[in-house]
Each structure stands twice: as structure tokens, then as C-alpha cells.
Design an enzyme around this catalytic site. Structure first.
Site, PDB file in Angstrom:
ATOM      1  N   SER A 172       0.821  -1.222   0.000  1.00  0.00           N
ATOM      2  CA  SER A 172       0.000   0.000   0.000  1.00  0.00           C
ATOM      3  C   SER A 172       0.848   1.261   0.000  1.00  0.00           C
ATOM      4  O   SER A 172       1.929   1.302   0.612  1.00  0.00           O
ATOM      5  CB  SER A 172      -0.860  -0.029   1.260  1.00  0.00           C
ATOM      6  OG  SER A 172      -1.356   1.254   1.554  1.00  0.00           O
ATOM      7  N   GLU A 190       0.188   3.598   1.757  1.00  0.00           N
ATOM      8  CA  GLU A 190       0.233   3.978   3.170  1.00  0.00           C
ATOM      9  C   GLU A 190       1.609   3.645   3.764  1.00  0.00           C
ATOM     10  O   GLU A 190       2.010   4.219   4.776  1.00  0.00           O
ATOM     11  CB  GLU A 190      -0.891   3.237   3.912  1.00  0.00           C
ATOM     12  CG  GLU A 190      -1.105   3.614   5.360  1.00  0.00           C
ATOM     13  CD  GLU A 190      -1.754   4.986   5.611  1.00  0.00           C
ATOM     14  OE1 GLU A 190      -2.285   5.594   4.658  1.00  0.00           O
ATOM     15  OE2 GLU A 190      -1.711   5.442   6.761  1.00  0.00           O
ATOM     16  N   TYR A 219      -1.582   0.201  10.653  1.00  0.00           N
ATOM     17  CA  TYR A 219      -1.864  -0.442   9.367  1.00  0.00           C
ATOM     18  C   TYR A 219      -0.654  -0.330   8.439  1.00  0.00           C
ATOM     19  O   TYR A 219      -0.209  -1.316   7.842  1.00  0.00           O
ATOM     20  CB  TYR A 219      -3.094   0.211   8.716  1.00  0.00           C
ATOM     21  CG  TYR A 219      -3.289  -0.200   7.274  1.00  0.00           C
ATOM     22  CD1 TYR A 219      -3.919  -1.396   6.947  1.00  0.00           C
ATOM     23  CD2 TYR A 219      -2.832   0.606   6.226  1.00  0.00           C
ATOM     24  CE1 TYR A 219      -4.084  -1.777   5.614  1.00  0.00           C
ATOM     25  CE2 TYR A 219      -2.998   0.239   4.896  1.00  0.00           C
ATOM     26  CZ  TYR A 219      -3.626  -0.955   4.598  1.00  0.00           C
ATOM     27  OH  TYR A 219      -3.785  -1.333   3.282  1.00  0.00           O
TER      28      TYR A 219
END
Ligand code: NAP
Ligand code: GDD
Length: 330
Positions: A128, A130, A152
Site C-alpha cells: 500500500s 500507506e 496499518y
């Protein structure tokens, strides 16, 4: 020879589009689902209801190595797309421990079971943007260092490292996609894009008055999930296992998303959106924009949907849903 693929997270947004894509390509598709989903198909299978007679589902959970081992020992897969995860960043701040358990151990269990049972199966890990977090450069590409800003994000960096380590240590075909945000009418309602399009549709139909949001200035590189699952498949067809950024290269603020989404239904978001400090995250990823040059040149991947197309499609489906269309027609 018909190829056989296993998708974890097949009930999710990406899993459902990927299953459709692989079926269209002639694959035999298997999906790993939680036992509770098998027991509550009407609610839990709404994204794959139209595929249920064409995919084979197996009960397993990312928390249990034996359950994963059982599925992988019973079938020979050519490709495995590991998409299952606790995928909501905000939730990972509320319960970082379970996000870590599911995302890190779950990925490790998948890799370990494949190594023991089917080391030639090609493995895709759902990395990701992220992972980039507090970005040191703009745009972000494969060589950009990671600085995750949430449990996460940290769990995804660990999954990415595990995937690379299985590739390097055991010579397995393990590749990670570093996918930037991708959305669709099948997006979960907790994510900001769907929260906005469903609220705009409900406000239009007089079923809701206001929409409470957190940080309106965060920038995201939003693409269409349908385009992104094509990239996942292409990565596993490449002649060697490598990691790829998948992004549109365009970034927009949450505010711009609101403006366009409400504009689609003839409303001004400023009359309906209320800023709520409680929806801010303890640490924010302020700016994501990806450079997908490698995916474009090596895999010949191109996104087809534009930002405006995406918003229009999501709004149209949410208007239909609000007007009473069954959710499984999305
Ligand atoms: P999603 O809609 O939230 O789907 C997540 C899937 O994971 C669901 O099928 C869910 O099953 C399954 N799952 C969650 N916990 C599980 C567990 N303990 N055991 C077994 N299955 C479990 O996510 P998505 O948007 O499709 O994303 C797919 C993957 O890509 C995720 O790993 C996500 O982190 C990653 N990713 C997404 C984006 C994006 O913008 N969408 C960008 C980069 C990376 P249930 O239906 O039973 O809950
Ligand atoms: N969810 C949500 N709800 N986000 C809000 C809200 C709100 O009410 N208000 C503002 N935001 C901001 C968040 O602070 C964030 O900056 C941005 O909107 C996007 O939030 P999400 O839609 O929840 O997505 P995300 O970027 O945190 O995570 C998604 O993309 C990642 C890829 O970068 C998820 O799909 C992750 O699984 C994925 O890895």
C-alpha cells in the site's frame, strides 16, 4: 492448461473485481473466506453474489495457520493473490494489535504454507501507498523510502518485507504491488470516498442532512479498483518477481472530492459538510501521489478510468442504491 488462482479477501472490493477479471481470462478461481461469511452469505457475499456459481470458496481465517495450510494442501494453485487484511487505517489506531496480528501473521502464514506445500505458486502481496506515510519525496516510486504513520502502514511494511524475504531466501516468485488508493461503487462505506458519495446521494434524496468529515486537506491519488486489479494480474505474468507502484499520478484533496461528488447531484458541499475534529487521525498521511512509470513501461499497464469518471460512477450507483436498488446490483 487452465490456470488455477487462489484469492484471499475475495469478498472485498478488490477481491470481487479480481475474481471477475480472472474468470474472464479463463482461470479457475478459488477464494478464501471466513466461516462466518459462509454462514451469512446474503450479507457477507454481496460483492460476489453474481459469481458464486463460478468460484470455489474455502473457509479459513488469517488468524489460523492450520486453516490456511488445509486449503493450500488440498489444491494446487498456479497463482495466489493475498488481498485479505484489516484494511481500514483509522481502525488500526483503535486496535493496532489485531491489525498487526491479522496483517503480519496472516501474510506470514500464507507464505510459509506456500513454501512448504507449493513453492512454485506465484504470490502477490497487497502492499500500500500507506507504507510511504510521511513522504520524503513527491511523487512516490518504488525506490522511495517507507515511513509508515499508522499501525496499518507498519503492518503493510512488514508484509512487504516478508514477501521480499521469501523471494530472496527461498527463490519463490513473490511480488508486491504498492497500490495507491483505489475506489469503486463496491468500496466499503467507512472509506472517505464512499462515505462522501453515499452521503451526497442520501442528502439529495432527503434521507440525511449533513456529512461529518475529518481532515479535508489530505491529498490522495485515487484510481478505479477495476484498473488496479489488472495490474495485480500483470505483475504475476511478468518474467521475474518484482515490486510495482500502481497509481494514476494525479492527487486531489478530500475537499475536491466533496466538491465534485456533491456537484454531481447539484449540491454545494459547503452547505452539508461539517468538519469534525474527532475524525482526525493521531498521525496523518498528508500527501500521496504515485509515479507508476515502471508499471506503465514494464507491464504496459494503463488506468482507464479518470477521477471524474470514478466519482460519477460511484454517485450514480449510490443514487440508485438510495432509491432502493438491491446492493448486489453494484
Ligand atoms: P476490503 O474491501 O476491506 O477487503 C478486505 C478483505 O479481507 C475482505 O474480503 C475481508 O473479509 C478479508 N479479511 C479481513 N480480515 C480477514 C481475516 N482475519 N481472515 C480472512 N479474511 C479477512 O479491502 P480492499 O479495498 O479490497 O483491499 C484489498 C487489499 O489491498 C487489502 O489488503 C488492502 O489493505 C490492500 N490495499 C487496498 C487499497 C485500496 O485503496 N483499496 C490500496 C492499497 C492496498 P470479510 O468480507 O469477511 O470481512
Ligand atoms: N475514512 C475517513 N473518514 N477518512 C477521512 C474522513 C472520514 O470521515 N475525513 C477525512 N478523511 C481523510 C483521512 O484522514 C485520509 O487522509 C483520507 O481521508 C483517506 O482516508 P480513507 O478513505 O480512510 O483511506 P486511507 O488513505 O486512509 O487508506 C486507504 O488507502 C490505502 C492506500 O493508500 C485504504 O484503502 C487502505 O487499505 C489503503 O492501503
Amino acid at each position: 492448461m487452465q490456470k488455477k488462482a487462489l484469492i484471499t479477501g475475495v469478498t472485498g472490493q478488490d477481491g470481487s473485481y479480481l475474481a471477475e477479471h480472472l474468470l474472464d481470462l479463463g482461470y479457475e478461481v478459488h477464494g478464501l473466506v471466513r466461516r462466518v461469511a459462509l454462514e451469512d452469505p446474503q450479507r457477507r457475499f454481496n460483492r460476489i453474489e453474481h459469481l458464486l456459481d463460478r468460484v470455489t470458496l474455502h473457509a479459513a481465517t488469517l488468524e489460523s495457520y492450520p486453516s490456511i495450510f488445509r486449503v493450500i494442501s488440498a489444491h494446487k494453485f498456479d497463482e495466489c493473490y493475498h488481498l485479505a487484511a484489516q484494511s481500514f487505517v483509522a481502525e488500526s489506531f483503535s486496535d493496532g494489535f489485531s491489525t498487526m496480528n491479522t496483517n503480519i501473521n496472516g501474510t506470514h502464514y500464507m507464505l510459509a504454507a506456500l513454501r512448504d506445500l507449493q513453492p512454485t505458486c506465484r504470490f502477490y502481496f497487497a502492499g500500500s501507498s500507506e507504507m510511504f506515510g510521511k513522504v520524503p519525496e513527491v511523487p512516490q516510486k518504488e525506490s522511495t523510502p517507507f515511513h509508515p504513520r499508522s499501525p496499518y502502514g507498519i503492518s503493510k511494511v512488514a508484509g512487504f518485507d516478508l514477501t521480499r524475504n521469501y523471494r530472496e531466501a527461498y527463490g519463490m516468485f513473490c511480488a508486491s504491488g504498492i497500490l495507491f488508493n483505489h475506489e469503486s461503487p463496491r468500496r466499503g462505506f467507512e472509506f472517505v470516498t464512499r462515505k462522501i458519495t453515499s452521503a451526497a446521494a442520501r442528502i439529495k434524496h432527503g434521507k440525511q442532512n449533513e456529512l461529518r468529515l475529518g481532515n479535508l486537506d489530505a491529498c490522495r491519488d485515487w484510481g478505479h479498483a477495476k484498473d488496479y486489479v489488472r495490474a495485480m494480474h500483470l505483475m504475476l505474468q511478468h518474467d521475474k518477481p518484482e515490486d510495482f507502484v500502481v497509481a494514476t499520478g494525479e492527487s486531489h484533496t478530500v475537499r475536491e472530492f466533496c466538491e465534485l461528488a456533491f456537484g454531481e447531484v447539484g449540491l454545494d458541499y459547503r452547505n452539508h459538510v461539517v468538519k469534525d475534529d474527532r475524525l482526525y487521525r493521531p498521525a496523518e498521511v498528508e500527501l500521496l501521489v504515485g509515479d507508476a512509470t515502471k508499471a506503465r513501461t514494464v507491464l504496459s499497464w494503463r488506468p482507464q478510468s479518470t477521477f471524474k469518471d470514478l466519482i460519477r460512477e460511484m454517485i450514480q450507483k449510490d443514487l440508485a442504491l438510495t432509491a432502493g436498488s438491491p446492493i448486489n446490483q453494484l
